[in-house]
Design a protein around this motif. Structure first.
Motif, PDB file in Angstrom:
ATOM      1  N   THR A  73       4.427  96.341  -3.252  1.00 24.85           N
ATOM      2  CA  THR A  73       3.406  95.348  -2.911  1.00 24.85           C
ATOM      3  C   THR A  73       2.722  94.848  -4.178  1.00 24.85           C
ATOM      4  N   LEU A  74       2.387  95.756  -5.076  1.00 26.92           N
ATOM      5  CA  LEU A  74       1.771  95.376  -6.342  1.00 26.92           C
ATOM      6  C   LEU A  74       2.713  94.497  -7.156  1.00 26.92           C
ATOM      7  N   GLY A  75       3.990  94.837  -7.166  1.00 23.20           N
ATOM      8  CA  GLY A  75       4.968  94.039  -7.908  1.00 23.20           C
ATOM      9  C   GLY A  75       5.064  92.609  -7.386  1.00 23.20           C
ATOM     10  N   VAL A  76       5.127  92.464  -6.071  1.00 19.04           N
ATOM     11  CA  VAL A  76       5.204  91.121  -5.473  1.00 19.04           C
ATOM     12  C   VAL A  76       3.903  90.371  -5.727  1.00 19.04           C
ATOM     13  N   LEU A  77       2.775  91.056  -5.576  1.00 18.08           N
ATOM     14  CA  LEU A  77       1.486  90.427  -5.846  1.00 18.08           C
ATOM     15  C   LEU A  77       1.424  89.928  -7.285  1.00 18.08           C
ATOM     16  N   ALA A  78       1.815  90.760  -8.233  1.00 16.79           N
ATOM     17  CA  ALA A  78       1.766  90.366  -9.646  1.00 16.79           C
ATOM     18  C   ALA A  78       2.640  89.143  -9.907  1.00 16.79           C
ATOM     19  N   ALA A  79       3.829  89.109  -9.319  1.00 16.73           N
ATOM     20  CA  ALA A  79       4.714  87.950  -9.505  1.00 16.73           C
ATOM     21  C   ALA A  79       4.089  86.692  -8.904  1.00 16.73           C
ATOM     22  N   SER A  80       3.483  86.820  -7.735  1.00 17.15           N
ATOM     23  CA  SER A  80       2.863  85.647  -7.111  1.00 17.15           C
ATOM     24  C   SER A  80       1.657  85.177  -7.913  1.00 17.15           C
ATOM     25  N   VAL A  81       0.915  86.114  -8.486  1.00 14.41           N
ATOM     26  CA  VAL A  81      -0.241  85.758  -9.304  1.00 14.41           C
ATOM     27  C   VAL A  81       0.199  85.011 -10.564  1.00 14.41           C
ATOM     28  N   VAL A  82       1.268  85.445 -11.181  1.00 13.91           N
ATOM     29  CA  VAL A  82       1.789  84.734 -12.358  1.00 13.91           C
ATOM     30  C   VAL A  82       2.103  83.283 -11.987  1.00 13.91           C
ATOM     31  N   CYS A  83       2.749  83.083 -10.854  1.00 18.96           N
ATOM     32  CA  CYS A  83       3.079  81.719 -10.406  1.00 18.96           C
ATOM     33  C   CYS A  83       1.820  80.919 -10.080  1.00 18.96           C
ATOM     34  N   ALA A  84       0.859  81.547  -9.414  1.00 11.45           N
ATOM     35  CA  ALA A  84      -0.366  80.843  -9.029  1.00 11.45           C
ATOM     36  C   ALA A  84      -1.215  80.468 -10.246  1.00 11.45           C
ATOM     37  N   VAL A  85      -1.328  81.378 -11.194  1.00  9.58           N
ATOM     38  CA  VAL A  85      -2.078  81.062 -12.411  1.00  9.58           C
ATOM     39  C   VAL A  85      -1.306  80.021 -13.226  1.00  9.58           C
ATOM     40  N   GLY A  86       0.026  80.107 -13.183  1.00 15.33           N
ATOM     41  CA  GLY A  86       0.847  79.060 -13.814  1.00 15.33           C
ATOM     42  C   GLY A  86       0.577  77.702 -13.195  1.00 15.33           C
ATOM     43  N   TRP A  87       0.427  77.676 -11.864  1.00 14.97           N
ATOM     44  CA  TRP A  87       0.077  76.421 -11.198  1.00 14.97           C
ATOM     45  C   TRP A  87      -1.238  75.885 -11.741  1.00 14.97           C
ATOM     46  N   ALA A  88      -2.263  76.747 -11.819  1.00 18.78           N
ATOM     47  CA  ALA A  88      -3.577  76.301 -12.287  1.00 18.78           C
ATOM     48  C   ALA A  88      -3.469  75.704 -13.685  1.00 18.78           C
ATOM     49  N   TYR A  89      -2.724  76.365 -14.553  1.00 20.30           N
ATOM     50  CA  TYR A  89      -2.536  75.828 -15.910  1.00 20.30           C
ATOM     51  C   TYR A  89      -1.808  74.483 -15.865  1.00 20.30           C
ATOM     52  N   LEU A  90      -0.672  74.430 -15.178  1.00 23.04           N
ATOM     53  CA  LEU A  90       0.130  73.205 -15.148  1.00 23.04           C
ATOM     54  C   LEU A  90      -0.618  72.042 -14.502  1.00 23.04           C
ATOM     55  N   PHE A  91      -1.354  72.325 -13.450  1.00 23.28           N
ATOM     56  CA  PHE A  91      -2.067  71.279 -12.726  1.00 23.28           C
ATOM     57  C   PHE A  91      -3.252  70.765 -13.528  1.00 23.28           C
ATOM     58  N   TYR A  92      -4.079  71.667 -14.047  1.00 25.54           N
ATOM     59  CA  TYR A  92      -5.344  71.268 -14.648  1.00 25.54           C
ATOM     60  C   TYR A  92      -5.295  71.025 -16.148  1.00 25.54           C
ATOM     61  N   SER A  93      -4.341  71.595 -16.860  1.00 24.31           N
ATOM     62  CA  SER A  93      -4.349  71.431 -18.306  1.00 24.31           C
ATOM     63  C   SER A  93      -3.434  70.286 -18.745  1.00 24.31           C
ATOM     64  N   PRO A  94      -2.097  70.435 -18.661  1.00 25.83           N
ATOM     65  CA  PRO A  94      -1.270  69.289 -19.045  1.00 25.83           C
ATOM     66  C   PRO A  94      -1.081  68.275 -17.908  1.00 25.83           C
ATOM     67  N   HIS A  95      -1.618  68.581 -16.719  1.00 27.82           N
ATOM     68  CA  HIS A  95      -1.478  67.703 -15.544  1.00 27.82           C
ATOM     69  C   HIS A  95      -0.006  67.442 -15.216  1.00 27.82           C
ATOM     70  N   ALA A  96       0.798  68.476 -15.338  1.00 24.27           N
ATOM     71  CA  ALA A  96       2.231  68.416 -14.995  1.00 24.27           C
ATOM     72  C   ALA A  96       2.350  68.724 -13.502  1.00 24.27           C
ATOM     73  N   LEU A  97       2.099  67.727 -12.687  1.00 22.27           N
ATOM     74  CA  LEU A  97       1.916  67.954 -11.255  1.00 22.27           C
ATOM     75  C   LEU A  97       3.185  68.392 -10.536  1.00 22.27           C
ATOM     76  N   ARG A  98       4.323  67.870 -10.914  1.00 22.67           N
ATOM     77  CA  ARG A  98       5.567  68.289 -10.260  1.00 22.67           C
ATOM     78  C   ARG A  98       5.870  69.756 -10.584  1.00 22.67           C
ATOM     79  N   SER A  99       5.753  70.118 -11.839  1.00 23.37           N
ATOM     80  CA  SER A  99       5.967  71.524 -12.222  1.00 23.37           C
ATOM     81  C   SER A  99       4.946  72.427 -11.554  1.00 23.37           C
ATOM     82  N   ALA A 100       3.713  71.951 -11.451  1.00 16.31           N
ATOM     83  CA  ALA A 100       2.667  72.726 -10.783  1.00 16.31           C
ATOM     84  C   ALA A 100       3.020  72.957  -9.323  1.00 16.31           C
ATOM     85  N   ALA A 101       3.535  71.925  -8.659  1.00 16.30           N
ATOM     86  CA  ALA A 101       3.904  72.066  -7.244  1.00 16.30           C
ATOM     87  C   ALA A 101       5.014  73.106  -7.082  1.00 16.30           C
ATOM     88  N   PHE A 102       5.979  73.109  -7.981  1.00 21.28           N
ATOM     89  CA  PHE A 102       7.041  74.123  -7.914  1.00 21.28           C
ATOM     90  C   PHE A 102       6.472  75.528  -8.132  1.00 21.28           C
TER      91      PHE A 102
END
Length: 154
Positions: A73-102
């Protein structure tokens, strides 16, 4: 106790990491058109703390009562958190919206996996995480809408 501390650390990293990027360019986000089904901004402020609380409770319960289920459970949570924080970076910093959506779609899929992995240890922990998974699915639909309706900067 180490697993319990790891769950808490992942949740704290999730909250801090997301906020770090979300505050990088607030004027840009405020000026965006909104999808018709987007909840009011105050809903995000209510839902996210409840999601973080649910994740923490599930992590602590599994760590203390079923450590064999807590580790995956911790492993899956950590992987999902990496993706979610990646979304926040992609969406709000470089505004790479398609990559953020993925990135957010990957986080949402992993969150549904998280529901089932947690439930395999203690059934009701999956139920506790289900609203979080629904929220991640709604967030993904919003991110996909933004990627289709707002030009990316990169």
């Amino acid at each position: 106790m180490i697993l319990a501390a790891a769950f808490v650390a992942v949740v704290v990293a999730y909250a801090v990491g997301s906020q770090l990027w979300m505050s990088s360019d607030p004027g840009w986000y405020a000026a965006l058109p909104r999808p018709p089904w987007q909840p009011p901004d105050w809903v995000f402020g209510v839902v996210w703390p409840l999601n973080f609380l649910a994740i923490t409770v599930v992590g602590l319960v599994l760590s203390l009562r079923d450590s064999t289920a807590a580790t995956p459970t911790l492993g899956v949570l950590a992987a999902s958190v990496v993706c979610a924080v990646g979304w926040a970076y992609l969406f709000y910093s470089p505004h790479a919206l398609r990559s953020a959506a993925f990135a957010l779609a990957a986080a949402a899929v992993l969150t549904w996996v998280l529901v089932f992995v947690a439930a395999s240890g203690i059934w009701w922990t999956g139920l506790l995480l289900a609203p979080y998974a629904v929220w991640m699915s709604v967030a993904t639909s919003l991110s996909v809408w933004y990627s289709a309706h707002v030009p990316s900067r990169s």
